[in-house]
Design a protein around this motif. Structure first.
Motif, PDB file in Angstrom:
ATOM      1  N   LEU A   1      41.887  43.612 -69.157  1.00  8.57           N
ATOM      2  CA  LEU A   1      42.188  42.764 -70.297  1.00  8.57           C
ATOM      3  C   LEU A   1      42.525  41.373 -69.777  1.00  8.57           C
ATOM      4  O   LEU A   1      43.098  41.243 -68.684  1.00  8.57           O
ATOM      5  CB  LEU A   1      43.374  43.333 -71.069  1.00  8.57           C
ATOM      6  N   VAL A   2      42.162  40.361 -70.543  1.00  6.03           N
ATOM      7  CA  VAL A   2      42.493  38.990 -70.171  1.00  6.03           C
ATOM      8  C   VAL A   2      43.337  38.360 -71.271  1.00  6.03           C
ATOM      9  O   VAL A   2      42.956  38.385 -72.446  1.00  6.03           O
ATOM     10  CB  VAL A   2      41.228  38.142 -69.946  1.00  6.03           C
ATOM     11  N   LEU A   3      44.452  37.798 -70.874  1.00  8.62           N
ATOM     12  CA  LEU A   3      45.286  37.023 -71.783  1.00  8.62           C
ATOM     13  C   LEU A   3      45.079  35.549 -71.506  1.00  8.62           C
ATOM     14  O   LEU A   3      44.913  35.145 -70.354  1.00  8.62           O
ATOM     15  CB  LEU A   3      46.762  37.371 -71.596  1.00  8.62           C
ATOM     16  N   SER A   4      45.089  34.752 -72.570  1.00  5.93           N
ATOM     17  CA  SER A   4      44.910  33.312 -72.429  1.00  5.93           C
ATOM     18  C   SER A   4      46.112  32.585 -72.998  1.00  5.93           C
ATOM     19  O   SER A   4      46.798  33.086 -73.896  1.00  5.93           O
ATOM     20  CB  SER A   4      43.649  32.865 -73.163  1.00  5.93           C
ATOM     21  N   CYS A   5      46.325  31.394 -72.486  1.00  2.00           N
ATOM     22  CA  CYS A   5      47.447  30.569 -72.933  1.00  2.00           C
ATOM     23  C   CYS A   5      46.960  29.128 -72.949  1.00  2.00           C
ATOM     24  O   CYS A   5      46.616  28.573 -71.902  1.00  2.00           O
ATOM     25  CB  CYS A   5      48.620  30.755 -71.983  1.00  2.00           C
ATOM     26  N   ALA A   6      46.884  28.553 -74.141  1.00  5.20           N
ATOM     27  CA  ALA A   6      46.404  27.181 -74.302  1.00  5.20           C
ATOM     28  C   ALA A   6      47.587  26.225 -74.387  1.00  5.20           C
ATOM     29  O   ALA A   6      48.499  26.449 -75.196  1.00  5.20           O
ATOM     30  CB  ALA A   6      45.542  27.074 -75.550  1.00  5.20           C
ATOM     31  N   ALA A   7      47.532  25.187 -73.589  1.00  2.81           N
ATOM     32  CA  ALA A   7      48.624  24.216 -73.549  1.00  2.81           C
ATOM     33  C   ALA A   7      48.213  22.921 -74.228  1.00  2.81           C
ATOM     34  O   ALA A   7      47.059  22.486 -74.116  1.00  2.81           O
ATOM     35  CB  ALA A   7      49.022  23.939 -72.108  1.00  2.81           C
ATOM     36  N   SER A   8      49.156  22.314 -74.906  1.00  2.00           N
ATOM     37  CA  SER A   8      48.923  21.020 -75.535  1.00  2.00           C
ATOM     38  C   SER A   8      50.230  20.238 -75.574  1.00  2.00           C
ATOM     39  O   SER A   8      51.312  20.808 -75.423  1.00  2.00           O
ATOM     40  CB  SER A   8      48.373  21.194 -76.954  1.00  2.00           C
TER      41      SER A   8
ATOM     42  N   HIS B   1      51.761  33.749 -57.133  1.00  2.00           N
ATOM     43  CA  HIS B   1      52.767  34.719 -56.722  1.00  2.00           C
ATOM     44  C   HIS B   1      52.787  35.838 -57.747  1.00  2.00           C
ATOM     45  O   HIS B   1      52.660  35.573 -58.947  1.00  2.00           O
ATOM     46  CB  HIS B   1      54.144  34.059 -56.641  1.00  2.00           C
ATOM     47  N   TYR B   2      52.938  37.079 -57.271  1.00  2.00           N
ATOM     48  CA  TYR B   2      52.970  38.241 -58.165  1.00  2.00           C
ATOM     49  C   TYR B   2      54.121  39.164 -57.763  1.00  2.00           C
ATOM     50  O   TYR B   2      54.449  39.291 -56.579  1.00  2.00           O
ATOM     51  CB  TYR B   2      51.662  39.029 -58.084  1.00  2.00           C
ATOM     52  N   VAL B   3      54.650  39.833 -58.739  1.00  2.00           N
ATOM     53  CA  VAL B   3      55.617  40.876 -58.412  1.00  2.00           C
ATOM     54  C   VAL B   3      54.842  42.075 -57.868  1.00  2.00           C
ATOM     55  O   VAL B   3      53.644  42.241 -58.132  1.00  2.00           O
ATOM     56  CB  VAL B   3      56.455  41.270 -59.639  1.00  2.00           C
TER      57      VAL B   3
ATOM     58  N   PHE C   1      46.587  42.314 -61.041  1.00  4.66           N
ATOM     59  CA  PHE C   1      46.634  41.175 -61.955  1.00  4.66           C
ATOM     60  C   PHE C   1      46.267  39.895 -61.197  1.00  4.66           C
ATOM     61  O   PHE C   1      46.604  39.738 -60.018  1.00  4.66           O
ATOM     62  CB  PHE C   1      48.038  41.007 -62.535  1.00  4.66           C
ATOM     63  N   THR C   2      45.594  38.992 -61.898  1.00  8.40           N
ATOM     64  CA  THR C   2      45.227  37.702 -61.322  1.00  8.40           C
ATOM     65  C   THR C   2      45.559  36.601 -62.313  1.00  8.40           C
ATOM     66  O   THR C   2      45.142  36.656 -63.473  1.00  8.40           O
ATOM     67  CB  THR C   2      43.733  37.657 -60.982  1.00  8.40           C
ATOM     68  N   ILE C   3      46.280  35.617 -61.822  1.00  8.48           N
ATOM     69  CA  ILE C   3      46.629  34.455 -62.647  1.00  8.48           C
ATOM     70  C   ILE C   3      45.780  33.277 -62.202  1.00  8.48           C
ATOM     71  O   ILE C   3      45.691  32.969 -61.011  1.00  8.48           O
ATOM     72  CB  ILE C   3      48.116  34.105 -62.498  1.00  8.48           C
TER      73      ILE C   3
ATOM     74  N   VAL D   1      41.635  21.230 -66.335  1.00 12.68           N
ATOM     75  CA  VAL D   1      40.785  20.370 -67.154  1.00 12.68           C
ATOM     76  C   VAL D   1      40.837  20.840 -68.605  1.00 12.68           C
ATOM     77  O   VAL D   1      40.946  20.033 -69.527  1.00 12.68           O
ATOM     78  CB  VAL D   1      39.340  20.369 -66.632  1.00 12.68           C
ATOM     79  N   LYS D   2      40.755  22.137 -68.787  1.00 15.23           N
ATOM     80  CA  LYS D   2      40.783  22.716 -70.138  1.00 15.23           C
ATOM     81  C   LYS D   2      42.204  22.985 -70.634  1.00 15.23           C
ATOM     82  O   LYS D   2      42.390  23.430 -71.763  1.00 15.23           O
ATOM     83  CB  LYS D   2      39.985  24.008 -70.166  1.00 15.23           C
ATOM     84  N   ASN D   3      43.201  22.769 -69.786  1.00 15.20           N
ATOM     85  CA  ASN D   3      44.607  23.029 -70.142  1.00 15.20           C
ATOM     86  C   ASN D   3      44.822  24.484 -70.537  1.00 15.20           C
ATOM     87  O   ASN D   3      45.450  24.781 -71.567  1.00 15.20           O
ATOM     88  CB  ASN D   3      45.071  22.101 -71.261  1.00 15.20           C
ATOM     89  N   MET D   4      44.312  25.379 -69.728  1.00 20.70           N
ATOM     90  CA  MET D   4      44.374  26.810 -70.014  1.00 20.70           C
ATOM     91  C   MET D   4      44.985  27.577 -68.839  1.00 20.70           C
ATOM     92  O   MET D   4      44.770  27.244 -67.674  1.00 20.70           O
ATOM     93  CB  MET D   4      42.982  27.364 -70.286  1.00 20.70           C
ATOM     94  N   LEU D   5      45.707  28.608 -69.196  1.00 17.84           N
ATOM     95  CA  LEU D   5      46.271  29.554 -68.250  1.00 17.84           C
ATOM     96  C   LEU D   5      45.741  30.927 -68.619  1.00 17.84           C
ATOM     97  O   LEU D   5      45.609  31.242 -69.804  1.00 17.84           O
ATOM     98  CB  LEU D   5      47.790  29.546 -68.337  1.00 17.84           C
ATOM     99  N   TYR D   6      45.441  31.736 -67.596  1.00 19.81           N
ATOM    100  CA  TYR D   6      44.886  33.061 -67.834  1.00 19.81           C
ATOM    101  C   TYR D   6      45.636  34.112 -67.026  1.00 19.81           C
ATOM    102  O   TYR D   6      46.140  33.835 -65.941  1.00 19.81           O
ATOM    103  CB  TYR D   6      43.404  33.109 -67.433  1.00 19.81           C
ATOM    104  N   LEU D   7      45.653  35.305 -67.586  1.00 17.72           N
ATOM    105  CA  LEU D   7      46.160  36.472 -66.860  1.00 17.72           C
ATOM    106  C   LEU D   7      45.120  37.561 -67.007  1.00 17.72           C
ATOM    107  O   LEU D   7      44.930  38.109 -68.096  1.00 17.72           O
ATOM    108  CB  LEU D   7      47.499  36.945 -67.432  1.00 17.72           C
ATOM    109  N   ARG D   8      44.448  37.844 -65.904  1.00 14.56           N
ATOM    110  CA  ARG D   8      43.490  38.940 -65.915  1.00 14.56           C
ATOM    111  C   ARG D   8      44.188  40.179 -65.384  1.00 14.56           C
ATOM    112  O   ARG D   8      44.753  40.165 -64.289  1.00 14.56           O
ATOM    113  CB  ARG D   8      42.264  38.636 -65.066  1.00 14.56           C
TER     114      ARG D   8
END
Length: 124
Positions: free
Chosen positions: A18-25, A59-61, A68-70, A75-82
């Motif tokens: 699963l991939v989570l996304s986080c959009a920053a503005s 860094h990961y616990v 998990f991969t962060i 450029v797109k102002n995005m953060l992901y958690l795979r």
């Protein structure tokens, strides 16, 4: 200041990805150290991992290391958690977070800005 809006999440089976996304503005995204946290029902919110300003260090616990991969796209102002090889114990409400402190991505502290949270449910 930065605003964070999350997307993704849902119900998956154990072993799925699963991939989570986080959009920053509202801020200069590349100036923030970013992290992911999770909170299971009845438990405190825990640090999962983070990524430095310039994408060059993560860094990961231990419980998620190797699964998990962060990543981030400054450029797109995005953060992901795979999340791969999901386990029932990974089920939680997941939050992205931003910090102006460099150390936050590995210390898990100093985060001031939070996403709204997104739920991940893992069935066995």
């Amino acid at each position: 200041q930065v605003q964070l809006v999350q997307s993704g999440g849902g119900l998956v089976q154990a072993g799925d990805s699963l991939v989570l996304s986080c959009a920053a503005s509202g801020g200069i995204f590349r100036e923030y150290s970013m992290g992911w946290f999770r909170q299971a029902p009845g438990e405190e919110r825990l640090f999962v991992g983070g990524i430095s300003y310039s994408e060059d260090d993560t860094h990961y616990v231990d419980s998620v290391k190797g699964r998990f991969t962060i990543t981030r796209d400054n450029v797109k102002n995005m953060l992901y958690l795979r999340m791969n090889s999901l386990r029932p114990e990974d089920a939680a409400l997941y939050y992205c977070a931003a910090s102006t402190f460099y150390h936050s991505y590995y210390s898990g502290t100093g985060f001031s800005y939070w996403g709204q949270g997104t739920r991940v449910t893992v069935s066995s």
